[in-house]
Scaffold this active site. Structure first.
Site, PDB file in Angstrom:
ATOM      1  N   ASP A  40      35.330  49.773  23.493  1.00 23.47           N
ATOM      2  CA  ASP A  40      34.857  50.083  22.139  1.00 23.47           C
ATOM      3  C   ASP A  40      33.427  50.597  22.093  1.00 23.47           C
ATOM      4  O   ASP A  40      33.013  51.148  21.081  1.00 23.47           O
ATOM      5  CB  ASP A  40      35.075  48.915  21.175  1.00 23.47           C
ATOM      6  N   GLU A  63      38.248  50.315  36.251  1.00 22.94           N
ATOM      7  CA  GLU A  63      37.005  51.067  36.462  1.00 22.94           C
ATOM      8  C   GLU A  63      36.644  51.194  37.932  1.00 22.94           C
ATOM      9  O   GLU A  63      35.963  52.143  38.310  1.00 22.94           O
ATOM     10  CB  GLU A  63      35.851  50.424  35.690  1.00 22.94           C
ATOM     11  N   HIS A 123      30.790  40.547  22.158  1.00 25.01           N
ATOM     12  CA  HIS A 123      31.688  40.465  23.309  1.00 25.01           C
ATOM     13  C   HIS A 123      31.159  41.380  24.423  1.00 25.01           C
ATOM     14  O   HIS A 123      30.420  42.323  24.146  1.00 25.01           O
ATOM     15  CB  HIS A 123      33.121  40.858  22.907  1.00 25.01           C
ATOM     16  N   HIS A 124      31.558  41.090  25.633  1.00 22.84           N
ATOM     17  CA  HIS A 124      31.112  41.785  26.853  1.00 22.84           C
ATOM     18  C   HIS A 124      29.670  41.431  27.257  1.00 22.84           C
ATOM     19  O   HIS A 124      29.172  41.969  28.245  1.00 22.84           O
ATOM     20  CB  HIS A 124      31.210  43.320  26.777  1.00 22.84           C
ATOM     21  N   GLY A 419      32.814  51.320  53.934  1.00 27.35           N
ATOM     22  CA  GLY A 419      34.054  50.674  54.373  1.00 27.35           C
ATOM     23  C   GLY A 419      34.693  49.741  53.368  1.00 27.35           C
ATOM     24  O   GLY A 419      35.105  48.638  53.703  1.00 27.35           O
ATOM     25  N   ASP A 450      48.898  49.420  54.409  1.00 26.65           N
ATOM     26  CA  ASP A 450      49.548  48.671  53.329  1.00 26.65           C
ATOM     27  C   ASP A 450      48.617  47.678  52.640  1.00 26.65           C
ATOM     28  O   ASP A 450      48.630  47.536  51.411  1.00 26.65           O
ATOM     29  CB  ASP A 450      50.832  47.987  53.827  1.00 26.65           C
ATOM     30  N   ASN A 477      52.291  48.190  58.277  1.00 26.35           N
ATOM     31  CA  ASN A 477      52.217  47.382  59.502  1.00 26.35           C
ATOM     32  C   ASN A 477      51.898  45.931  59.171  1.00 26.35           C
ATOM     33  O   ASN A 477      51.262  45.221  59.939  1.00 26.35           O
ATOM     34  CB  ASN A 477      51.213  47.974  60.512  1.00 26.35           C
ATOM     35  N   GLY A 479      49.938  44.158  57.045  1.00 28.08           N
ATOM     36  CA  GLY A 479      48.655  43.484  56.859  1.00 28.08           C
ATOM     37  C   GLY A 479      47.464  44.226  57.398  1.00 28.08           C
ATOM     38  O   GLY A 479      47.507  45.441  57.612  1.00 28.08           O
ATOM     39  N   GLU A 483      41.367  44.049  60.724  1.00 26.10           N
ATOM     40  CA  GLU A 483      40.801  42.696  60.799  1.00 26.10           C
ATOM     41  C   GLU A 483      41.369  41.950  62.001  1.00 26.10           C
ATOM     42  O   GLU A 483      40.648  41.233  62.691  1.00 26.10           O
ATOM     43  CB  GLU A 483      41.099  41.911  59.514  1.00 26.10           C
TER      44      GLU A 483
END
Lengths: 590, 590
Positions: A40, A63, A123-124, A419, A450, A477, A479, A483
């Protein structure tokens, strides 16, 4: 990146609303699309956008995704959010643009000047009457900020847009609801001044002299190109320099494709100790390294494994030149490089090996399963075409892409420094829209894992809604393989929920006819798919799920992890994967 | 919210890793689930979580969603992210918790102490060697922050957790990778001190005396309950006060359900000029208003339309008491209220009307279409049950819910102050997990609009992955109806992409058997659905798409918009909608 020329016959000054003035300036910077979400406090500005013929509103699902899309247009991108909830949601995306030096204009619709001065409990807000707090947070991740008022709007808009363009970094513009529609006398026919200041003559002269002197003393000079060469827009100047001198050039992963990789002087990708052995040798054994626009971050340097002495390195940056240990502050490469080129003749240099020498391995060809190594070879040798926009997600995708040949005219989009996973799907929206700006729509190829896909998946719906046609490769694959390579290879926290990825277009498109979905489990599947779409750019979105093993990773990722992973991984797991890579090579397509 | 008692026979001090100590303290605060995403700087801490019997890792699709989930557990919630990309993605969620006063512990895994002190150019940085910058940004939206070191860890963990609990607001804990596993001598059998300090006797005595004097002079006192009464944990003290005095009580929208709405002294929801007329009259005509824990934000007050004079208002807050114009600083209601209750006898007061009087309108019953007004009446009168956890998204959902009767024992979760759309889907994950903590699993009902759903939709997959069973009502009304009421009712920017919402469970669950999907277009559909799930809590997730008109809105939203919308809406559109609401009422279920 260059602004559209504007040759207008408008009267010198006329009344224009502040919002319209801002849009006018953005259009002069080549902006055609604005990304964001309604709220708004920004809808008055959105009215102007919706009514403007030259600019299109692209409503995104959230956003953060909109911020990634604005980043992905690969020139000045624009993000519009609402106060608080909207702008904070986009914070990571804007921080990424700051880190990676991408010019994003973030426009925030804020409460009216009156509400703000009263400290109203709107608000916000954080409930504390502080209307400056979000702006203050943004000072950390933008190169210029402003709160528009009736009085300052014209000058401030021009100032921050100039800063955005010149520094190639995000800026923050706050427009209170009442200010957006206020009229000002302004002259849009006077273009924005976007050139960077000339270098101070004496300092530049000294620097150039020193550079040329060093070049003449070297028997074996190479050029090492990195990301700032494109961020600060010197690819043309750089190509002239290379063509005139005949120096072989190498690039960092972030510097890929700034100079076309089919150039006869291209030597390959230098990633420190992770480089192909011949590349490592040719770079590190050179007498003199001319480093252009370096960003020496961990994943851009094979985990900080450059073996290049400062005592034989000349660095050209956007705001300084450094010759060995002597720094010439304030000398921009943009102005200095053409002068260096003008003063130098073609130089003798050593011959270089062909850039890409790694071949397929036994593991890659023993059966029909798609291995990472095979996949990226195949992408390079059969899929990619001239002028493609190639987007790689942080993960196996970006490490796979950094190591393969890109076709001439292609553009590479990825976040090797910052990254942030999920970036690539939003960036794909921005890049796909930008690809429609040119006469012959460029093809966009997105590669995403994925796990990363799940971060921002809903933006596929915006891609579909605007009839865009990227080719999206989803590497399934199970996951976070990147990592796993760094820590906790068998840990459950690196697993993800399994979605029906093959229903992605149908679910987000609201129909099963919006594009084409294929699922590739074998090498033949992949080859058939590629031949089915070539050579034309597909007219509809292609969603391609590619099944791969969760413990398989591209060469450059395994190599980088060997330097940056936890001890257990370095000692036990990665050597095994490495060993696999060093098995006898078999002849491959490349 | 109260910490689990811990009566342990552990030896007084033993060596424990810093990460394990933090987990131990969190478990003492009642934490059972930790939300977040893995990243290479937090995986050492995730190892400890994955191996801990008493705490479960809930990997989310992204960090903003994880932050909302941590917020939704409705007691101390925990969010774990990685440095930079992760923590900035969660910023909006944490800011929301700060604004709404929800105790969220945000733990960020950061690079090793060594990398930080070297200013290494790591991924996830802004490329400027500044490792303090994200922490600094978080100072604006958390009530305490710390960077753990080997030396300070024990005291700092205790300090920030205490601040989180006492102020009921987020805190920020940064753990460098090397620090997490360092051992300290620590005694977890000594509980955290979580009580707030006693009030200064003299000031408290003066305040209480003044309060009691005013109460005795009033012939007609009412109590007005707002959100801070639950945020600062005085619902029990408040119920004692009401029961003893016999004062009628009203609540703000954010104060709903803190005292059960079937209480005979409950008078209704006061939303300033947006209130039901009898509520407005009874509140505004009282001689004395005892306001408890007020948050007078725009959407909580009908757009700032309270007509309650300060000259007849006593305010009890968590850190002060104000009697008319005299403020007694530092006097907490938590300690003062029981003393007031002890000093006072049952008082005479005026009779009040039944709380909910608005009935169905002609438009609501003329055909089978589901109107907003009909829907919320029906939700109240047939769907909701004792002990439900009711989650409302900012939009038509929260405005519909604020105006209807809630069953006893129910809990209301929504962001009426901060109002970040998408919040409710993440919160639903947190609330659904928290609902499994009690013997008889509580039912969770989520109400969310289609536009808001798209912001965070992927977290449905995490809800499914953990076999949770909320009833999710997706209001499909083609976009942002709340925005339409405020500005640009016919604007395209308030439209959204249409998804195949009825494939949500199948897509995100990876199978078509994970739950039940229904699509409701008529009143009969709704009634059949409700009778199909009552009275038991469904054993599987229910995804219920409810079709409604895009220009239809609940009474309280139209009323609030009449005070806060743009001029065009106030002058033209809203009066028409208002008029519809004032048509002759027909007898309804309520």
């Amino acid at each position: 990146m260059s602004p559209d020329a504007q040759s207008s016959n408008q009267p010198s000054k006329k009344d224009v609303s502040i919002g319209a003035y801002l849009l006018g300036r953005l259009k002069q910077l080549g902006v055609k699309h604005v990304f964001g979400q309604p709220g708004d406090f920004n809808m008055g500005f959105l009215d102007l956008i919706e009514d403007d013929e030259g600019i299109e509103w692209i409503g995104c699902c959230n956003e953060m995704n909109a911020g990634y899309a604005a980043d992905g247009v690969n020139r000045v991108g624009v993000l519009v959010t609402t106060f608080g909830v909207g702008e904070l949601s986009a914070m990571n995306a804007v921080a990424g643009a700051f880190s990676e030096m991408v010019p994003v204009v973030h426009i925030v619709g804020t409460p009216s000047t009156e509400s703000q001065s009263q400290g109203a409990l709107l608000h916000h807000t954080l409930g504390n009457g502080d209307f400056k707090i979000y702006h203050k947070m943004y000072e950390n991740i933008t190169v210029a900020q402003t709160v528009l008022s009736h009085h300052n709007a014209k000058d401030e808009i021009d100032r921050v847009l100039r800063e955005c363009y010149i520094h190639s970094r995000p800026v923050y513009i706050s427009i209170p609801t009442d200010i957006c529609v206020k009229k000002i006398a302004a002259d849009l026919s006077q273009p924005l001044v976007l050139t960077i200041p000339e270098n101070v003559h004496e300092v530049e002269y000294a620097a150039i002299n020193r550079v040329i002197g060093r070049i003449h003393k070297s028997a074996n000079t190479i050029v090492l190109i990195d990301a700032c060469a494109s961020r600060h827009d010197i690819s043309k100047e750089l190509l002239d320099f290379i063509n005139k001198t005949g120096f072989p050039f190498f690039t960092s992963p972030m510097g890929k494709s700034i100079i076309p990789e089919n150039h006869p002087l291209f030597g390959g990708i230098y990633i420190g100790s992770v480089s192909e052995p011949h590349v490592k040798r040719e770079v590190e054994e050179a007498d003199l390294i001319i480093s252009i626009g370096a960003i020496r971050s961990d994943f851009n340097t094979g985990g900080f494994t450059y073996h290049v002495s400062q005592a034989k390195t000349i660095e050209l940056c956007y705001n300084r030149i450094k010759v060995f240990f002597a720094t010439y502050e304030g000398v921009s490469m943009k102005h200095a490089l053409p002068k260096i080129t003008a003063c130098i003749e073609r130089m003798p240099s050593s011959t270089i090996s062909p850039p890409y020498q790694h071949n397929l391995l036994e593991d890659d060809v023993k059966d029909q399963r798609i291995t990472q190594n095979w996949f990226w070879h195949e992408v390079s040798s059969t899929l990619l075409q001239e002028n493609d926009i190639i987007i790689g997600e942080m993960g196996t995708s970006v490490f796979g892409l950094m190591d393969i040949r890109f076709p001439p005219g292609s553009t590479f989009i990825g976040q090797i420094l910052y990254g942030s996973i999920g970036y690539s799907v939003g960036a794909c929206l921005g890049a796909s829209l930008a690809a429609t700006n040119v006469k012959e729509r460029r093809r966009v190829c997105l590669f995403v894992g994925d796990g990363s896909f799940q971060v921002t998946a809903q933006e596929i719906s915006t891609i579909i809604r605007h009839n865009l046609n990227p080719v999206i490769f989803l590497i399934n694959n199970n996951g976070f393989t990147i990592e796993r390579m760094l820590h906790g290879i068998k840990r459950k926290y690196n697993d993800i929920a399994q979605w029906k990825f093959d229903q992605t277009l149908e679910y987000f498109g609201g129909s099963n006819e919006v594009g084409r979905t294929v699922k590739l489990a074998t090498k033949s599947d992949f080859k058939s798919f590629v031949s089915s779409i070539l050579p034309a750019t597909p007219s509809r979105i292609q969603f391609v799920e590619v099944m791969m093993d969760k413990y398989d990773a591209p060469r450059a990722l395994i190599g980088t992890a060997s330097f940056t992973a936890e001890e257990h991984m370095k000692e036990k797991v990665l050597p095994m994967l490495h060993e696999k890579l060093h098995k006898k090579e078999v002849s491959g397509e490349q």
